[in-house]
Scaffold this motif. Structure first.
Motif, PDB file in Angstrom:
ATOM      1  N   GLU A   6      44.493  43.085  42.871  1.00 23.73           N
ATOM      2  CA  GLU A   6      43.672  43.646  43.898  1.00 23.73           C
ATOM      3  C   GLU A   6      43.489  44.251  45.115  1.00 23.73           C
ATOM      4  N   SER A  37      44.508  47.212  46.917  1.00 21.83           N
ATOM      5  CA  SER A  37      44.067  47.655  48.262  1.00 21.83           C
ATOM      6  C   SER A  37      44.605  47.579  49.879  1.00 21.83           C
ATOM      7  N   VAL A  85      43.610  51.743  42.445  1.00 22.40           N
ATOM      8  CA  VAL A  85      43.142  50.102  43.366  1.00 22.40           C
ATOM      9  C   VAL A  85      41.430  49.953  41.894  1.00 22.40           C
ATOM     10  N   ASP A  89      38.672  47.469  40.617  1.00 22.48           N
ATOM     11  CA  ASP A  89      38.182  45.854  40.953  1.00 22.48           C
ATOM     12  C   ASP A  89      37.071  45.325  39.756  1.00 22.48           C
ATOM     13  N   TYR A 118      43.581  44.956  34.086  1.00 19.93           N
ATOM     14  CA  TYR A 118      44.096  45.466  35.267  1.00 19.93           C
ATOM     15  C   TYR A 118      44.665  46.937  34.924  1.00 19.93           C
ATOM     16  N   HIS A 125      38.326  55.147  45.083  1.00 22.32           N
ATOM     17  CA  HIS A 125      37.694  53.455  44.634  1.00 22.32           C
ATOM     18  C   HIS A 125      36.843  53.831  45.177  1.00 22.32           C
TER      19      HIS A 125
END
Ligand code: SF4
Length: 216
Positions: free
Chosen positions: A122, A126, A138, A140, A157, A179
């Motif tokens: 992550e 980013s 990204v 999260d 992920y 995001h």
């Protein structure tokens, strides 16, 4: 239109552009991406202000500052010892690669970031997206929760990242905005324990939409 782009349009219309990442320089973005791990952004802003007042927002200044002093400056972000060590490792890596611009221009930027101890997917993504302008979506905890509730999509992920990258046009500005909008939705409506589905802009699409939170 894909369901993900429908989601994007609804979020953008409802919340407006979020204009992330809030930072004056690319290196400040990188620092912020590390400091924001497991803490809310207000605490990160306090730490960034501390670093600015100390003149400590360059790779060289972070590499040179005494570690205990750096820890004090970023203490508001929690896990400050680990984060100070990560900032020092990142700074050394940036310096060894010829500075911020050279570091961010390298072909395998994501891999280089992931090789730095303490930087996970992550944070790496980013930095790659917001500081490096790479077309990487990204993911999260907010993103994972929203796609699970709204679309019934669950996975690792990488699975969730692929899901977005396969259904959203490869556009860096959309990735950046999308995001940020998912984070905003996660904070304002789709919280972990008490989602506010009434008035949620995703409500018409959401598989778990409910007028009350009774199913949670
Ligand atoms: S409708 Fe409810 S569960 Fe669905 S995205 Fe919105 S807040 Fe989350």
């Amino acid at each position: 239109m894909t369901p993900t782009m429908d989601l994007y349009q609804r979020l953008l219309e409802h919340f407006g552009p979020q204009k992330w990442w809030p930072a004056e320089t690319r290196f400040e973005m990188m620092v912020g991406a590390i400091l924001t791990q497991n803490v809310n952004w207000n605490n990160v802003e306090t730490a960034i202000d501390n670093l600015k007042k100390e003149g400590c927002l360059t790779p060289m200044s972070i590499w040179e500052i005494e570690k205990a002093h750096l820890e004090e400056l970023i203490r508001p972000t929690g896990f400050y010892r680990q984060k100070a060590a990560r900032l020092k490792r990142l700074s050394r890596c940036v310096l060894e690669n010829g500075g911020v611009d050279h570091f961010l221009r390298q072909e395998n930027l994501r891999d280089a970031l992931l090789e730095i101890k303490g930087i996970g997917p992550e944070t790496a993504d980013s930095i790659a997206l917001y500081a490096g302008d790479r077309p990487i979506f990204v993911v999260d905890a907010y993103t994972m929760r929203i796609v699970k509730r709204a679309f019934g999509f669950e996975g690792s992920y990488d699975d969730v990242q692929d899901y977005f990258q396969n259904t959203v046009p490869t556009d860096i500005e959309i990735y950046k905005e999308f995001h940020a909008l998912l984070v905003r939705l996660g904070k304002e409506n789709c919280s972990k324990r008490s989602p506010v589905c009434d008035g949620c802009p995703v409500n018409p699409l959401c598989l778990l939409r409910k007028p009350s939170a009774s199913i949670f």
